[in-house]
Enzyme design. Structure first.
Site, short mmCIF file in Angstrom:
data_model
loop_
_atom_site.label_atom_id
_atom_site.label_comp_id
_atom_site.label_asym_id
_atom_site.label_seq_id
_atom_site.Cartn_x
_atom_site.Cartn_y
_atom_site.Cartn_z
CB THR A 171 -4.28 -4.83 -0.58
OG1 THR A 171 -3.59 -3.60 -0.76
CG2 THR A 171 -3.68 -5.90 -1.47
NE ARG A 199 4.13 2.00 -1.12
CZ ARG A 199 3.30 1.02 -0.79
NH1 ARG A 199 2.34 0.65 -1.62
NH2 ARG A 199 3.40 0.42 0.37
N GLY A 201 4.49 -1.31 -3.49
CA GLY A 201 4.59 -2.06 -2.23
C GLY A 201 4.85 -3.54 -2.49
CG ASP A 202 3.09 -6.22 0.23
OD1 ASP A 202 2.68 -5.06 0.41
OD2 ASP A 202 2.34 -7.22 0.34
CB THR A 222 -3.32 -7.52 2.81
OG1 THR A 222 -3.79 -6.17 2.81
CG2 THR A 222 -3.96 -8.27 3.96
N GLY A 223 -1.15 -5.45 3.98
CA GLY A 223 -0.66 -4.67 5.11
C GLY A 223 0.37 -3.66 4.65
N GLY A 225 3.22 -2.43 3.12
CA GLY A 225 4.07 -3.07 2.13
C GLY A 225 5.55 -2.92 2.38
N1 ASP Z 1 0.35 -4.09 0.90
C1 ASP Z 1 -0.25 -2.98 0.21
C2 ASP Z 1 0.82 -2.00 -0.15
O1 ASP Z 1 1.68 -1.73 0.67
C3 ASP Z 1 -1.31 -2.34 0.98
C4 ASP Z 1 -2.35 -3.29 1.52
O2 ASP Z 1 -2.12 -4.46 1.63
O3 ASP Z 1 -3.44 -2.90 1.82
O4 ASP Z 1 0.76 -1.45 -1.22
#
Ligand code: ASP
Length: 306
Positions: A171, A199, A201-202, A222-223, A225
């Site tokens: 991301t 789906r 995410g955050d 990022t991470g 979510g």
């Molecule tokens: N945070 C993102 C998600 O969960 C993924 C990412 O940050 O790489 O969609």
């Protein structure tokens, strides 16, 4: 006010053969954002320019080159926030938008709403004159092959901790401070690999994946979510900046809380209202780049866990 920009290109166990491309992509993005700031452009313009560079770079899980979902489709999420007005715009689960950060920007400015999803978001794109793309145009061979391998493998939860560490996610995001003292932030993603259709995410969710307030600070996450949403990590970080008066410490405190409270896997970039930068992560790696007033060039790096 001293200008500043910081960008991230994901936080996970980034394979060694992709490190150089991540660093180069983050550097190019920060340079694009800095170019806007140095001609007295707005923080919003700088963030959009930086994120678009990474959406167009195939190594990142954003725009062109994103992960495929369980149905082999790219579904994109993005969000932007203006720290001056607290206006925000976000889109999720769009399949025909090549640069969703620009659509999020249009939602921020041109819609009475904050968050549009799916076909409604694509309809809005057409209403404001943005061209839609062919969904196939967003898919790269690397991702098609990864999807084939994943489908052939023994079924495992697509959203497990192991799945996240193994192959998620690049991301992208950026936070900027302009010469007028305005903060802005933006994030863009294809989401987690092999995710359930629909789906989200955050990344596009205000307070979770991103937050900006001129009086507090700005942060992009990022991470994983599902964990970031539960800890409202971007707003948590920004509140820590306001409390501690230091962006670097705030990023570390927010990540420490994220790790301790929920075993969190992720990374944060942030800016204080004065233009101090901060970053921290709990994953094996995080890619980032930044430039602040007084620096001669962008610093880009791939940080490994201590
Ligand atoms: N945070 C993102 C998600 O969960 C993924 C990412 O940050 O790489 O969609």
């Amino acid at each position: 006010m001293p200008e500043a920009i910081i960008v991230h290109g994901g936080a996970w166990d980034i394979p060694a053969d992709l490190h150089a491309e991540h660093v180069a992509g983050c550097r190019a993005a920060a340079e694009a954002g800095w170019a806007v700031l140095s001609r007295r452009g707005s923080a919003l313009d700088a963030v959009e320019a930086a994120v678009r560079v990474m959406e167009e770079h195939p190594v990142f899980d954003a725009g062109f080159g994103s992960h495929l979902n369980r149905d082999a489709a790219v579904e994109l999420d993005a969000g932007m926030m203006d720290g001056r007005t607290l206006m925000a715009g976000a889109v999720a689960a769009v399949k025909r938008v090549r640069d969703p950060i620009s659509l999020a920007r249009r939602v921020l400015h041109d819609s009475e709403h904050v968050f549009l999803v799916g076909e409604g978001a694509e309809l809005f794109a057409q209403e404001v004159g943005m061209a839609l793309c062919d969904p196939a145009e967003l898919i790269v061979e690397r991702e098609r092959l990864a999807w084939e391998r994943r489908r052939a493998a023994a079924p495992a939860a697509a959203n497990s901790r192991a799945a996240f560490v193994a192959r998620s996610s690049d991301t992208v995001g950026a936070a900027a401070l302009d010469a007028d003292g305005n903060l802005a932030v933006g994030n863009s993603t294809g989401g987690t690999f092999f995710k359930h259709p629909g789906r989200v995410g955050d990344t596009p969710i205000i307070g979770c994946g991103l937050y900006a307030d001129n009086t507090l600070g700005a942060a992009a996450c990022t991470g994983w979510g599902e964990q970031i949403m539960k800890t409202v990590l971007a707003k948590t970080t920004v509140d820590q900046i306001a409390l501690l008066g230091n962006a670097a410490t705030a990023a570390n405190v927010a990540i420490a809380y994220f790790k301790l409270r929920i075993g969190g896997l992720g990374g944060i970039i942030c800016l204080s209202p004065e233009g101090q930068v901060g970053w921290a992560h709990s994953t094996p790696h995080m890619a980032y780049a930044y430039r602040t007033a007084g620096m001669d060039a962008v610093v880009a790096a791939l940080k490994s866990a201590a």
